[in-house]
Design a protein around this motif. Structure first.
Motif, PDB file in Angstrom:
ATOM      1  N   HIS A 144       1.012  -1.173   0.124  1.00  0.00           N
ATOM      2  CA  HIS A 144       0.109   0.064   0.051  1.00  0.00           C
ATOM      3  C   HIS A 144       0.780   1.269   0.106  1.00  0.00           C
ATOM      4  CE1 HIS A 144       1.297  -0.191   4.245  1.00  0.00           C
ATOM      5  NE2 HIS A 144       0.822   0.779   4.323  1.00  0.00           N
ATOM      6  N   GLN A 145       0.263   2.338  -0.328  1.00  0.00           N
ATOM      7  CA  GLN A 145       0.909   3.604   0.005  1.00  0.00           C
ATOM      8  C   GLN A 145       0.146   4.562   1.162  1.00  0.00           C
ATOM      9  OE1 GLN A 145      -0.682   5.005  -3.770  1.00  0.00           O
ATOM     10  NE2 GLN A 145       1.480   5.268  -4.542  1.00  0.00           N
ATOM     11  N   ASP A 146       0.875   5.121   1.862  1.00  0.00           N
ATOM     12  CA  ASP A 146       0.282   5.984   3.180  1.00  0.00           C
ATOM     13  C   ASP A 146      -0.323   7.436   2.614  1.00  0.00           C
ATOM     14  OD1 ASP A 146       1.318   3.884   4.608  1.00  0.00           O
ATOM     15  OD2 ASP A 146       2.864   4.988   5.323  1.00  0.00           O
ATOM     16  N   ALA A 147       0.154   7.893   1.536  1.00  0.00           N
ATOM     17  CA  ALA A 147      -0.608   9.104   1.275  1.00  0.00           C
ATOM     18  C   ALA A 147      -2.198   9.251   1.086  1.00  0.00           C
ATOM     19  CB  ALA A 147      -0.095   9.744  -0.144  1.00  0.00           C
ATOM     20  N   PHE A 158       5.074  12.317   4.048  1.00  0.00           N
ATOM     21  CA  PHE A 158       6.192  11.170   4.090  1.00  0.00           C
ATOM     22  C   PHE A 158       6.063  10.799   5.325  1.00  0.00           C
ATOM     23  CE2 PHE A 158       9.763  13.366   6.406  1.00  0.00           C
ATOM     24  CZ  PHE A 158       9.354  14.649   6.428  1.00  0.00           C
ATOM     25  N   GLY A 159       6.876   9.688   5.602  1.00  0.00           N
ATOM     26  CA  GLY A 159       6.848   8.842   6.784  1.00  0.00           C
ATOM     27  C   GLY A 159       8.304   8.672   7.069  1.00  0.00           C
ATOM     28  N   ILE A 160       8.388   8.596   8.693  1.00  0.00           N
ATOM     29  CA  ILE A 160       9.683   8.385   9.274  1.00  0.00           C
ATOM     30  C   ILE A 160       9.493   7.145  10.264  1.00  0.00           C
ATOM     31  CG2 ILE A 160      11.480   9.599  10.866  1.00  0.00           C
ATOM     32  CD1 ILE A 160      10.512  12.314  10.129  1.00  0.00           C
ATOM     33  N   TRP A 161      10.096   6.235   9.735  1.00  0.00           N
ATOM     34  CA  TRP A 161       9.972   4.927  10.578  1.00  0.00           C
ATOM     35  C   TRP A 161      11.148   4.549  11.472  1.00  0.00           C
ATOM     36  CZ3 TRP A 161      11.577  -0.033  10.942  1.00  0.00           C
ATOM     37  CH2 TRP A 161      10.763  -1.051  10.915  1.00  0.00           C
ATOM     38  N   VAL A 162      11.067   4.554  12.562  1.00  0.00           N
ATOM     39  CA  VAL A 162      11.940   4.145  13.462  1.00  0.00           C
ATOM     40  C   VAL A 162      12.198   2.792  14.181  1.00  0.00           C
ATOM     41  CG1 VAL A 162      13.577   5.294  15.517  1.00  0.00           C
ATOM     42  CG2 VAL A 162      11.903   6.821  14.056  1.00  0.00           C
ATOM     43  N   ALA A 163      13.269   2.223  13.834  1.00  0.00           N
ATOM     44  CA  ALA A 163      13.497   0.980  14.133  1.00  0.00           C
ATOM     45  C   ALA A 163      13.757   0.872  15.912  1.00  0.00           C
ATOM     46  CB  ALA A 163      14.485  -0.122  13.429  1.00  0.00           C
ATOM     47  N   LEU A 164      12.625   0.388  16.467  1.00  0.00           N
ATOM     48  CA  LEU A 164      13.184   0.392  18.073  1.00  0.00           C
ATOM     49  C   LEU A 164      13.710  -0.968  18.335  1.00  0.00           C
ATOM     50  CD1 LEU A 164       9.734   1.958  19.240  1.00  0.00           C
ATOM     51  CD2 LEU A 164      11.926   3.087  18.991  1.00  0.00           C
ATOM     52  N   GLU A 165      13.789  -1.906  17.531  1.00  0.00           N
ATOM     53  CA  GLU A 165      14.413  -3.066  17.523  1.00  0.00           C
ATOM     54  C   GLU A 165      14.759  -3.530  16.100  1.00  0.00           C
ATOM     55  OE1 GLU A 165      11.896  -5.665  20.641  1.00  0.00           O
ATOM     56  OE2 GLU A 165      10.950  -5.386  19.051  1.00  0.00           O
ATOM     57  N   ASP A 166      15.675  -4.365  15.934  1.00  0.00           N
ATOM     58  CA  ASP A 166      16.228  -4.875  14.873  1.00  0.00           C
ATOM     59  C   ASP A 166      15.154  -5.382  14.028  1.00  0.00           C
ATOM     60  OD1 ASP A 166      18.767  -4.394  15.655  1.00  0.00           O
ATOM     61  OD2 ASP A 166      19.452  -6.377  15.957  1.00  0.00           O
ATOM     62  N   PHE A 226      10.315   7.559   4.102  1.00  0.00           N
ATOM     63  CA  PHE A 226       9.860   7.345   2.929  1.00  0.00           C
ATOM     64  C   PHE A 226       8.727   8.149   2.164  1.00  0.00           C
ATOM     65  CE2 PHE A 226       6.072   5.010   4.575  1.00  0.00           C
ATOM     66  CZ  PHE A 226       6.543   4.701   5.714  1.00  0.00           C
ATOM     67  N   HIS A 227       8.487   8.255   1.195  1.00  0.00           N
ATOM     68  CA  HIS A 227       7.607   9.220   0.335  1.00  0.00           C
ATOM     69  C   HIS A 227       6.267   8.627   0.503  1.00  0.00           C
ATOM     70  CE1 HIS A 227       5.595  10.985  -3.050  1.00  0.00           C
ATOM     71  NE2 HIS A 227       6.794  11.958  -3.279  1.00  0.00           N
ATOM     72  N   GLY A 228       5.260   9.454   0.735  1.00  0.00           N
ATOM     73  CA  GLY A 228       4.007   9.087   0.979  1.00  0.00           C
ATOM     74  C   GLY A 228       3.425   8.045  -0.303  1.00  0.00           C
ATOM     75  N   GLN A 229       4.029   8.324  -1.341  1.00  0.00           N
ATOM     76  CA  GLN A 229       3.380   7.366  -2.518  1.00  0.00           C
ATOM     77  C   GLN A 229       4.299   6.294  -2.587  1.00  0.00           C
ATOM     78  OE1 GLN A 229       1.771  10.990  -4.774  1.00  0.00           O
ATOM     79  NE2 GLN A 229       2.395   9.425  -6.272  1.00  0.00           N
ATOM     80  N   PHE A 230       5.380   5.870  -1.662  1.00  0.00           N
ATOM     81  CA  PHE A 230       6.149   4.565  -1.716  1.00  0.00           C
ATOM     82  C   PHE A 230       5.454   3.502  -1.502  1.00  0.00           C
ATOM     83  CE2 PHE A 230       9.393   2.021   0.499  1.00  0.00           C
ATOM     84  CZ  PHE A 230      10.237   1.615  -0.551  1.00  0.00           C
ATOM     85  N   PRO A 231       5.180   2.640  -2.413  1.00  0.00           N
ATOM     86  CA  PRO A 231       4.505   1.305  -2.119  1.00  0.00           C
ATOM     87  C   PRO A 231       5.384   0.399  -1.177  1.00  0.00           C
ATOM     88  CG  PRO A 231       4.931   1.454  -4.425  1.00  0.00           C
ATOM     89  CD  PRO A 231       5.876   2.641  -3.703  1.00  0.00           C
ATOM     90  N   HIS A 232       4.977   0.013   0.095  1.00  0.00           N
ATOM     91  CA  HIS A 232       5.585  -0.620   0.751  1.00  0.00           C
ATOM     92  C   HIS A 232       4.508  -1.784   1.397  1.00  0.00           C
ATOM     93  CE1 HIS A 232       4.053   2.678   3.018  1.00  0.00           C
ATOM     94  NE2 HIS A 232       3.935   1.876   4.125  1.00  0.00           N
ATOM     95  N   ARG A 233       5.152  -2.651   2.211  1.00  0.00           N
ATOM     96  CA  ARG A 233       4.382  -3.837   2.715  1.00  0.00           C
ATOM     97  C   ARG A 233       5.156  -4.576   4.036  1.00  0.00           C
ATOM     98  NH1 ARG A 233       6.151  -9.132   1.661  1.00  0.00           N
ATOM     99  NH2 ARG A 233       7.515  -9.031  -0.399  1.00  0.00           N
TER     100      ARG A 233
END
Ligand code: FE2
Length: 276
Positions: A144-147, A158-166, A226-233
């Protein structure tokens, strides 16, 4: 880095935060979860009116700190199978403003520098989510996209995704399609319906070329922007390790924010930038 962001729609900032900072957020979430009322939320997610309740519950969560459960956390009778803490899918969506520890972190200097680095003139912190991705029952998130959820005109989220664990392939790290953000518009839009409730409007029915997805494995403290239109899963987590992450979404304050976006705020609780 900016070139890479423009080309791929995503960049990884390795080891941006130290373990101490991550642990502070992990421990703070233990306190927040301990403050939830398990009985109340069990009911909401296990009755036959689940769909309706879930929808209004979600719409109310924009300026609150509310828990959401993993689908596989319940048995056929609607009872939690395991421990409450590890039955949660996420907590959203106003940790960045309504919790002092997450607020400090979210409005901090490094976040401001990321927003500035991406050229934002008037960045606003719209939404935050703490994702648990618990061991064994952490659910799949389809591509999906987040936008569509954070719509502005023109698009600016846009999203900022912080890994709190590996985050690894084994415990359900993010995957994404490099360059997939380059289309003219998001492929769908999530909005409030005039008569109440919400709907996803599909604007482009084509399936995502998921064979182009690449894993974004990162170590604790690393950040994926990542950009709001970046497809991710992300895949289900069948491992015995959780994959906790904290995600912020920002928008540009000068852009139009439609009144039928799902996330709205009252005058006395406005979303803020880095100075407010
Ligand atoms: Fe997403």
């Amino acid at each position: 880095m900016l070139q890479s962001y423009d080309d791929n729609g995503v960049i990884v900032l390795e080891d941006l935060y130290d373990a101490e900072t991550c642990n502070r957020l992990l421990e703070r979430m233990d306190v927040i979860v301990a403050g939830f009322d398990p009985a109340r939320h069990d009911t909401i997610f296990s009755t036959i009116t689940w769909r309706h309740d879930q929808d209004s519950y979600f719409l109310e969560s924009g300026r609150k700190i509310l828990p959401f459960f993993e689908e596989d956390a319940f048995d056929a009778a609607g009872q939690l199978v395991g421990d409450y803490r590890w039955s949660l899918n996420k907590v959203g969506h106003a940790l960045h403003d309504h919790d002092p520890v997450f607020s400090n972190f979210s409005h901090g200097r490094r976040m401001r520098l990321i927003a500035k680095g991406l050229g934002m003139a008037q960045p606003l912190l719209l939404q935050s989510m703490y994702i648990f991705k618990p061991p064994r029952i952490g659910g799949e998130v389809i591509c999906h996209q987040d936008a569509p959820y954070l719509w502005t005109e023109p698009q600016s989220c846009f999203g900022i995704w912080v890994a709190l664990e590996d985050a690894t392939v084994e415990n359900g790290c993010l995957w994404g399609i490099p360059g997939g953000h380059k289309e003219a518009a998001p492929r769908s839009r999530f909005r409030r319906k005039p008569a109440g409730g919400s709907e996803m409007v599909i604007l482009d029915k084509r399936p995502w070329p998921e064979e182009e997805c690449v894993p974004l494995e990162v170590s604790q403290g690393s950040v994926i922007v990542f950009h709001g239109q970046f497809p991710h899963r992300s895949d289900p987590n069948r491992s015995d390790k959780s994959r906790q992450a904290y995600v912020l979404h920002l928008i540009e304050g000068a852009c139009r924010y439609p009144p039928d976006n799902w996330l709205q705020w009252p005058d006395d609780d406005p979303i803020r930038g880095f100075d407010g």
